[in-house]
Design a protein around this motif. Structure first.
Motif, PDB file in Angstrom:
ATOM      1  N   ASN A  42       0.813  -1.216   0.000  1.00 49.52           N
ATOM      2  CA  ASN A  42       0.000   0.000   0.000  1.00 49.52           C
ATOM      3  C   ASN A  42       0.847   1.267   0.000  1.00 49.52           C
ATOM      4  OD1 ASN A  42      -2.980  -0.792   0.206  1.00 49.52           O
ATOM      5  ND2 ASN A  42      -2.077  -2.084   1.775  1.00 49.52           N
ATOM      6  N   MET A  45       1.932   1.635  -3.545  1.00 49.68           N
ATOM      7  CA  MET A  45       0.888   2.188  -4.400  1.00 49.68           C
ATOM      8  C   MET A  45       0.787   3.694  -4.230  1.00 49.68           C
ATOM      9  SD  MET A  45      -0.696   0.147  -6.482  1.00 49.68           S
ATOM     10  CE  MET A  45      -2.199   1.077  -6.780  1.00 49.68           C
ATOM     11  N   SER A  64      -5.303   5.808  -4.377  1.00 45.96           N
ATOM     12  CA  SER A  64      -4.301   6.115  -3.358  1.00 45.96           C
ATOM     13  C   SER A  64      -4.964   6.341  -2.000  1.00 45.96           C
ATOM     14  CB  SER A  64      -3.483   7.340  -3.763  1.00 45.96           C
ATOM     15  OG  SER A  64      -4.286   8.503  -3.785  1.00 45.96           O
ATOM     16  N   SER A  67      -5.678   2.953  -0.669  1.00 46.40           N
ATOM     17  CA  SER A  67      -4.431   2.353  -0.182  1.00 46.40           C
ATOM     18  C   SER A  67      -4.054   2.903   1.187  1.00 46.40           C
ATOM     19  CB  SER A  67      -3.294   2.612  -1.174  1.00 46.40           C
ATOM     20  OG  SER A  67      -3.509   1.915  -2.385  1.00 46.40           O
ATOM     21  N   ASP A  70      -6.246   1.121   3.582  1.00 48.10           N
ATOM     22  CA  ASP A  70      -5.774  -0.261   3.706  1.00 48.10           C
ATOM     23  C   ASP A  70      -4.468  -0.347   4.480  1.00 48.10           C
ATOM     24  OD1 ASP A  70      -7.832  -1.647   2.497  1.00 48.10           O
ATOM     25  OD2 ASP A  70      -7.014  -1.423   0.481  1.00 48.10           O
ATOM     26  N   PRO A 287      -3.640  -4.142  -3.204  1.00 48.40           N
ATOM     27  CA  PRO A 287      -2.609  -3.681  -4.148  1.00 48.40           C
ATOM     28  C   PRO A 287      -2.385  -4.664  -5.292  1.00 48.40           C
ATOM     29  CG  PRO A 287      -1.878  -3.331  -1.897  1.00 48.40           C
ATOM     30  CD  PRO A 287      -3.135  -4.146  -1.817  1.00 48.40           C
TER      31      PRO A 287
END
Length: 310
Positions: A42, A45, A64, A67, A70, A287
């Motif tokens: 993440n 990313m 994003s 991410s 996450d 991801p």
């Protein structure tokens, strides 16, 4: 009198995933590996989207943000869980437990709505392509993200305040690996009816409303895709949407299994498995889900690494 009626429990004991000592080390190594992969994936990313001008679009701005969620959601839970694998007595203080519960709810609710917002982007791109830049402007996207986090903060605040009113007298063993709503309510020595109603209402809303929004968006998307004449165009459109559909199915499926049922129904051990999936496994998989089928991400990563032959 008010002081006497307050909770007498100052700390809880987390039962964890297993009570077998021989399983502690293997589980520690497994979840440590999963967490490291989650953080690297993440953060990677977020970094890739930030550094690559090719990915400075609305879709990747939302990705994003997903991410980031996450990254934060498992961070609220996993480090404490890893420490507990190595401890004989897995304790967590009352303030630490309530804090963990609060931020867990924030990021879980935020993720529900972020996945819904991410379904709106391909809907506009496929169904209203000429108006895409107007409808999905940077300002609109920023307000969407603000709204996503606002929903998480509001619901987390309401649920946590309600939990602070619950009395915990003697039982202090939480049958879970983190401080979650239902396991905590099981320990209450006061009435939890209002809390259960609020949990079900505030759980069903961020599950059903985003799901209805998601399904509605994809009904229109599929209808538009079917009108695309070229096979290549149809394949590209379906390929673009399939990653998001998979991510939504994995997350909402495991989340609904845990929360869309009364407290007295279902085994908490089954709930643990479901919780592991949406709190730890899915953030690691996202991801991969969004990268492996995404040509733009592969090209951006290739250029960033200086290897144009990838």
């Amino acid at each position: 009198m008010a002081e006497e009626n307050r909770s007498t429990v100052t700390e809880f004991i987390l039962a964890g995933l297993t009570d077998r000592p021989e399983h502690q080390l293997p589980l520690f190594l497994l979840f440590l590996e999963v967490y490291v992969f989650t953080v690297v994936g993440n953060l990677g990313m977020i970094t890739l989207i930030g550094l690559s001008s090719r990915l400075h679009t609305t879709m990747y701005y939302l990705l994003s943000s997903l991410s980031f969620i996450d990254l934060c959601q498992p961070t609220v839970i996993t480090p404490k869980m890893l420490v507990n694998f190595m401890m004989e007595k897995n304790t967590i203080s009352y303030p630490e437990c309530m804090t963990q519960l609060y931020f867990f709810i924030v990021f879980t609710i935020a993720k529900c709505h972020m996945l819904s917002v991410m379904a709106y982007d391909p809907y506009v791109a496929i169904c209203n392509p000429l108006l895409y830049n107007v409808i999905m402007s940077n300002q609109v996207c920023s307000w969407m993200v603000v709204g996503v986090y606002s929903m998480g903060l509001i619901r987390a605040t309401v649920n946590t305040i309600c939990m602070l009113r619950v009395l915990f007298c003697k039982d202090d063993i939480i049958n879970h690996y983190f401080c979650d709503l239902f396991p905590l309510l099981e320990l209450s020595c006061s009435s939890t009816f209002i809390n259960e109603v609020i949990v079900l209402l505030f759980s069903s809303f961020p599950i059903f409303v985003p799901l209805i929004s998601f399904v509605s968006s994809y009904i229109f998307i599929i209808a538009s895709i079917l009108h695309i004449c070229s096979t290549e165009g149809t394949y590209k459109a379906f390929s673009t949407c399939s990653s998001h559909v998979l991510a939504v199915a994995l997350f909402f499926g495991s989340l609904a299994f845990m929360y869309l049922q009364p407290l007295s129904v279902g085994s908490m051990d089954q709930g643990k498995v479901s919780s592991v999936f949406y709190t730890i496994i899915v953030p690691m998989l996202n991801p991969l889900i969004y990268c492996l089928r995404n040509k733009d991400v592969k090209v951006a990563l290739s250029k960033l690494l200086g290897n144009k032959s990838l």
